[in-house]
Motif scaffolding. Structure first.
Motif, mmCIF file in Angstrom:
data_model
loop_
_atom_site.group_PDB
_atom_site.id
_atom_site.type_symbol
_atom_site.label_atom_id
_atom_site.label_comp_id
_atom_site.label_asym_id
_atom_site.label_seq_id
_atom_site.Cartn_x
_atom_site.Cartn_y
_atom_site.Cartn_z
ATOM 1 N N GLY A 158 2.267 23.709 -26.681
ATOM 2 C CA GLY A 158 1.877 24.348 -25.427
ATOM 3 C C GLY A 158 0.429 24.070 -25.089
ATOM 4 N N ILE A 159 -0.461 24.194 -26.090
ATOM 5 C CA ILE A 159 -1.894 23.940 -25.864
ATOM 6 C C ILE A 159 -2.109 22.477 -25.478
ATOM 7 C CG2 ILE A 159 -4.194 24.079 -26.895
ATOM 8 C CD1 ILE A 159 -3.086 26.777 -26.846
ATOM 9 N N ALA A 160 -1.353 21.570 -26.142
ATOM 10 C CA ALA A 160 -1.492 20.150 -25.816
ATOM 11 C C ALA A 160 -1.171 19.915 -24.347
ATOM 12 C CB ALA A 160 -0.579 19.322 -26.709
ATOM 13 N N GLY A 161 -0.124 20.605 -23.856
ATOM 14 C CA GLY A 161 0.206 20.493 -22.440
ATOM 15 C C GLY A 161 -0.946 20.955 -21.565
ATOM 16 N N LEU A 162 -1.601 22.058 -21.982
ATOM 17 C CA LEU A 162 -2.749 22.559 -21.220
ATOM 18 C C LEU A 162 -3.875 21.533 -21.194
ATOM 19 C CD1 LEU A 162 -3.260 26.304 -22.236
ATOM 20 C CD2 LEU A 162 -2.598 25.411 -20.017
ATOM 21 N N LEU A 163 -4.174 20.960 -22.396
ATOM 22 C CA LEU A 163 -5.301 20.029 -22.503
ATOM 23 C C LEU A 163 -5.059 18.766 -21.688
ATOM 24 C CD1 LEU A 163 -6.226 20.314 -26.282
ATOM 25 C CD2 LEU A 163 -7.377 21.341 -24.323
ATOM 26 N N LEU A 188 3.165 24.728 -22.371
ATOM 27 C CA LEU A 188 4.511 24.247 -22.698
ATOM 28 C C LEU A 188 5.062 23.317 -21.623
ATOM 29 C CD1 LEU A 188 6.292 27.300 -24.356
ATOM 30 C CD2 LEU A 188 5.546 25.208 -25.446
ATOM 31 N N ASP A 189 4.197 22.638 -20.901
ATOM 32 C CA ASP A 189 4.637 21.641 -19.925
ATOM 33 C C ASP A 189 4.777 20.303 -20.656
ATOM 34 O OD1 ASP A 189 5.047 19.906 -17.897
ATOM 35 O OD2 ASP A 189 3.337 20.547 -16.675
ATOM 36 N N TYR A 190 6.018 19.825 -20.806
ATOM 37 C CA TYR A 190 6.228 18.606 -21.588
ATOM 38 C C TYR A 190 6.044 17.338 -20.750
ATOM 39 C CZ TYR A 190 8.732 21.998 -24.485
ATOM 40 O OH TYR A 190 9.094 23.085 -25.206
ATOM 41 N N PHE A 191 6.104 17.477 -19.444
ATOM 42 C CA PHE A 191 6.072 16.278 -18.611
ATOM 43 C C PHE A 191 4.766 15.499 -18.779
ATOM 44 C CE2 PHE A 191 9.269 18.568 -15.945
ATOM 45 C CZ PHE A 191 10.283 17.655 -16.142
ATOM 46 N N VAL A 192 3.667 16.219 -19.111
ATOM 47 C CA VAL A 192 2.371 15.549 -19.206
ATOM 48 C C VAL A 192 2.124 14.943 -20.580
ATOM 49 C CG1 VAL A 192 1.317 16.969 -17.428
ATOM 50 C CG2 VAL A 192 1.252 17.731 -19.795
ATOM 51 N N LEU A 193 3.061 15.147 -21.537
ATOM 52 C CA LEU A 193 2.813 14.677 -22.904
ATOM 53 C C LEU A 193 2.930 13.167 -23.028
ATOM 54 C CD1 LEU A 193 4.682 17.414 -24.977
ATOM 55 C CD2 LEU A 193 2.250 17.222 -24.534
ATOM 56 N N ASP A 194 3.498 12.516 -22.038
ATOM 57 C CA ASP A 194 3.665 11.060 -22.087
ATOM 58 C C ASP A 194 3.606 10.547 -20.654
ATOM 59 O OD1 ASP A 194 4.802 8.975 -24.307
ATOM 60 O OD2 ASP A 194 5.481 8.425 -22.286
ATOM 61 N N PRO A 195 3.115 9.319 -20.457
ATOM 62 C CA PRO A 195 3.086 8.783 -19.080
ATOM 63 C C PRO A 195 4.464 8.828 -18.415
ATOM 64 C CG PRO A 195 1.850 7.364 -20.565
ATOM 65 C CD PRO A 195 2.445 8.430 -21.417
ATOM 66 N N ASP A 196 5.514 8.580 -19.211
ATOM 67 C CA ASP A 196 6.870 8.681 -18.683
ATOM 68 C C ASP A 196 7.345 10.127 -18.853
ATOM 69 O OD1 ASP A 196 9.466 8.566 -18.015
ATOM 70 O OD2 ASP A 196 10.066 7.073 -19.519
ATOM 71 N N PRO A 197 7.635 10.856 -17.758
ATOM 72 C CA PRO A 197 7.974 12.285 -17.880
ATOM 73 C C PRO A 197 9.150 12.546 -18.809
ATOM 74 C CG PRO A 197 7.705 11.655 -15.572
ATOM 75 C CD PRO A 197 7.625 10.396 -16.367
ATOM 76 N N VAL A 198 10.186 11.670 -18.744
ATOM 77 C CA VAL A 198 11.358 11.912 -19.586
ATOM 78 C C VAL A 198 10.991 11.757 -21.058
ATOM 79 C CG1 VAL A 198 13.669 11.119 -20.148
ATOM 80 C CG2 VAL A 198 12.979 11.299 -17.772
ATOM 81 N N HIS A 199 10.159 10.744 -21.368
ATOM 82 C CA HIS A 199 9.683 10.602 -22.743
ATOM 83 C C HIS A 199 8.850 11.809 -23.153
ATOM 84 C CE1 HIS A 199 10.125 5.989 -23.427
ATOM 85 N NE2 HIS A 199 11.260 6.623 -23.341
ATOM 86 N N GLY A 200 8.061 12.320 -22.204
ATOM 87 C CA GLY A 200 7.272 13.515 -22.480
ATOM 88 C C GLY A 200 8.161 14.683 -22.866
ATOM 89 N N GLN A 201 9.272 14.842 -22.124
ATOM 90 C CA GLN A 201 10.230 15.900 -22.465
ATOM 91 C C GLN A 201 10.750 15.722 -23.882
ATOM 92 O OE1 GLN A 201 11.672 18.606 -20.985
ATOM 93 N NE2 GLN A 201 10.261 18.543 -19.260
#
Lengths: 182, 144
Positions: free
Chosen positions: B83-88, B94-107
């Motif tokens: 969750g914090i990683a999503g914020l940063l 807990l936003d997973y879309f930003v965890l990877d350039p590709d939103p689905v991969h981020g999920q």
């Protein structure tokens, strides 16, 4: 049709096991029967295509709970004390509540009715858009970990708090007994 | 039960497969039934099985108590850390879309770590509760 019959048969077995658990005085038998109860429940859930829940029920209910109950049994002895008087009044309350619940089920939508409110709220969106938005074929996982991520974080925190609570309660008692920690 | 050779042999055969199945349930939960919670319980059940057959002391040597206690907290930290990683990374908690350039991969990435967190905490709590309960009994302690 076969499935409905199988589920009905499993539920009947559950009722039999439940009555047996209530009547048996030997607590070891009760623990074994409650394990059997969980296995029957898990089979019924598998027959209803709820594989995730069935797996959890089999592992937690039949596996871990049975071991924990056996551990508790070791501390308390294996014969249930006879009740001081006949439990007529509690029995009446239980029967009344049971009848009330059975009456209440008539107000529920029919089993697996696609028009029932729960299937018309957010469920269609999860089923239709879930695989595309999350790339996860198992909708249960997509809902649990992504759409309902906050809820699952709360659940994990509850499990954590339960573990901490048990540690705090039982560890202190052990020191008082003079057995010492590991 | 340490002396029963059938139980010991069966346990030795079954426990690796139970652990492997737990890993399968954990990491294949995106595609098939299962996920962190089920996997955590299966891992705990495998160690409990080991303790029942080979004694609590042996299980404590294989999976030491400090490890189990750390797992109790570590899982929640991993989950909240996602969750914090999503914020940063500029999203919501807990936003997973930003965890990877590709939103689905981020999920995928978010779900993977979140499920890992659930599995770690659940197996840690189950094992810790078992250790405490079993430690209060006598028959497990006799083996130590």
């Amino acid at each position: 049709m076969i499935e409905t019959g199988a589920v009905a048969a499993l539920l009947a077995m559950l009722a039999i096991v439940g009555v047996a658990i209530a009547r048996i005085r030997n607590l070891f038998g009760v623990v074994v029967l409650s394990g059997a109860y969980s296995f029957i429940m898990a089979t019924a859930l598998a027959a209803l295509d709820a594989a995730d829940v069935a797996m959890t029920e089999a592992a937690v209910g039949a596996g871990i709970s049975t071991v924990l109950l056996l551990g508790a049994l070791h501390l308390v002895g294996s014969l249930e004390a006879k009740p001081a008087r006949r439990p007529a009044w509690p029995l009446a309350v239980v029967i009344f509540t049971g009848l009330l619940v059975a009456y209440g089920t008539h107000g529920l939508p029919a089993f697996s009715d696609p028009q029932s409110p729960i299937h018309r709220h957010v469920a269609p969106r999860y089923l239709e858009d879930g695989p595309r938005e999350t790339g996860v074929p198992n909708v249960v996982t997509a809902v649990l970990a992504s759409y309902r991520g906050y809820d699952t974080l709360g659940e994990t925190t509850v499990v954590f708090a339960a573990g901490i609570g048990v540690i705090a309660l039982l560890r202190r008692r052990r020191r008082k007994d003079g057995e010492g920690g590991p | 039960m340490k002396s029963d050779i059938i139980l010991r042999v069966v346990a030795k055969i079954l426990i690796p497969f139970a652990l492997m199945f737990a890993l399968y349930v954990q990491f294949h939960g995106d595609y098939g039934p299962g996920g962190g919670f089920q996997a955590g319980v299966v891992i705990a059940a495998a160690v409990v099985f080991y303790a029942v057959i080979f004694g609590l002391a042996a299980a404590r040597r294989a999976v030491p108590e400090p490890v189990v206690e750390s797992m109790v907290a570590l899982g929640v930290l991993v989950y909240a850390g996602v969750g914090i990683a999503g914020l940063l990374l500029g999203g919501n908690f807990l936003d997973y879309f930003v965890l990877d350039p590709d939103p689905v991969h981020g999920q995928h990435r978010g779900i993977f770590w979140v499920e890992a967190g659930v599995g770690i905490t659940v197996s840690g709590v189950m094992l810790k509760i078992f250790y405490i309960f079993a430690g209060r009994g006598r028959d497990f302690e006799e083996d130590s």
